[in-house]
Design a protein around this motif. Sequence first.
Motif, PDB file in Angstrom:
ATOM      1  N   SER A  88      -0.022  -2.469  -0.361  1.00 32.00           N
ATOM      2  CA  SER A  88      -0.003  -3.576   0.828  1.00 32.00           C
ATOM      3  C   SER A  88      -0.088  -2.079   1.517  1.00 32.00           C
ATOM      4  N   VAL A  89      -0.800  -3.058   2.983  1.00 35.29           N
ATOM      5  CA  VAL A  89      -1.345  -2.617   3.866  1.00 35.29           C
ATOM      6  C   VAL A  89      -0.875  -2.965   5.021  1.00 35.29           C
ATOM      7  N   MET A 133     -10.258  -2.744   0.275  1.00 32.65           N
ATOM      8  CA  MET A 133      -9.105  -3.126   0.909  1.00 32.65           C
ATOM      9  C   MET A 133      -9.707  -4.126   1.121  1.00 32.65           C
ATOM     10  N   ASP A 148      -1.941  -9.485   6.757  1.00 33.63           N
ATOM     11  CA  ASP A 148      -1.958  -7.795   6.115  1.00 33.63           C
ATOM     12  C   ASP A 148      -3.400  -8.180   5.813  1.00 33.63           C
ATOM     13  N   SER A 149      -3.389  -7.049   4.929  1.00 34.92           N
ATOM     14  CA  SER A 149      -4.191  -6.504   3.569  1.00 34.92           C
ATOM     15  C   SER A 149      -3.981  -5.674   3.152  1.00 34.92           C
ATOM     16  N   THR A 194      -3.576   6.382   6.027  1.00 30.18           N
ATOM     17  CA  THR A 194      -4.245   4.856   5.820  1.00 30.18           C
ATOM     18  C   THR A 194      -5.487   5.367   4.952  1.00 30.18           C
ATOM     19  N   ASN A 230     -13.247  -0.567   3.014  1.00 31.78           N
ATOM     20  CA  ASN A 230     -12.206  -1.886   3.772  1.00 31.78           C
ATOM     21  C   ASN A 230     -13.556  -2.981   3.780  1.00 31.78           C
ATOM     22  N   VAL A 256      -2.085  -0.991  11.674  1.00 27.82           N
ATOM     23  CA  VAL A 256      -3.542   0.276  11.417  1.00 27.82           C
ATOM     24  C   VAL A 256      -4.659  -0.741  11.871  1.00 27.82           C
ATOM     25  N   VAL A 297     -10.089   0.238  11.074  1.00 28.18           N
ATOM     26  CA  VAL A 297      -8.446   1.225  11.168  1.00 28.18           C
ATOM     27  C   VAL A 297      -8.774   2.911  12.179  1.00 28.18           C
ATOM     28  N   ARG A 349      -4.726   7.359   2.536  1.00 29.05           N
ATOM     29  CA  ARG A 349      -3.602   6.870   1.598  1.00 29.05           C
ATOM     30  C   ARG A 349      -5.578   6.384   0.128  1.00 29.05           C
TER      31      ARG A 349
END
Length: 296
Positions: free
Chosen positions: A194-195, A158, A207-208, A43, A132, A199, A38, A46
């Motif tokens: 969503s992420v 994540m 996507d994550s 992010t 993550n 990032v 990351v 968050r």
Amino acid sequence: MQNDDTSAGPRLLGPADVRRLAAELGLRPTKTLGQNFVIDPNTVRRIVRVAGVGADDVVVEVGPGLGSLTLALLPAVGRVVAVEVDPVLAARLPSTVAEYAPGLAGRLEVVPADALRVAELPGPAPTALVANLPYNVSVPVLLHLLETFPSLSRVLVMVQKEVADRLAAAPGSRTYGVPSVKAAWYGTVSSAGSVGRTVFWPAPNVDSGLVLLERRPTARDADDRAAVFAVVDAAFAQRRKTLRAALSGWAGSAAAAETVLAAAGVDPRARGEQLTVDDFAKIAAARPTITPFGTS
């Protein structure tokens, strides 16, 4: 619990920081270890905010990598136990924390290990998992840690968006399956947002998503878990079949499966994707009374 010198928070890692650290280590992120670092401070802020962790929490972080999320967690919690399988990254993390958040270095403990094989952690029992997770082992790691550490009351991870959707899916959903049921065994699971791909460095091809799990206030009997999970695996191995057919191998025959399902109050014509985790638990519990010499 926080000191005055940490009130402004630590410096967080941006794109230039991540690339500098990687260059110093001669690191090239590998797909084998699921390494996507990351590079966006907002992010990780968050993630910590959504996790809802506080000064009394002992947080397990799996796959801390270069320390992006670690640095965001340290000022918010009492202790971070970072489990890192890459020995180079594990050795470097304390130095990074000492550089970017010197006043918080005492809150970090690094465990150089494979999270899938961790059986114990140093210090007080962990209360939360915030990570993550490496995409290639995200579900096995999550389930292993929930089983191994009953003290984990809150989880925010994540994962790949597709996996996040599966974990948080409700019965009847197209994405509802084995991960959904097994995660629900431990607690209430929900999507936490969503992420995007930008990032991360390197940017993944998907996507994550963030998944929040809050453990049940009253734990289920750990001795029942293997039996229930065996039913879940059997039901979804042939998810297009009715439970009478899908569970025939597990029960010994289709007729035996129908008898067990009837005893559990579950329609033999239903499919696994329609059942809740409690339904699966009823099926597992009904089996010994019907087939006492069977095995799980």
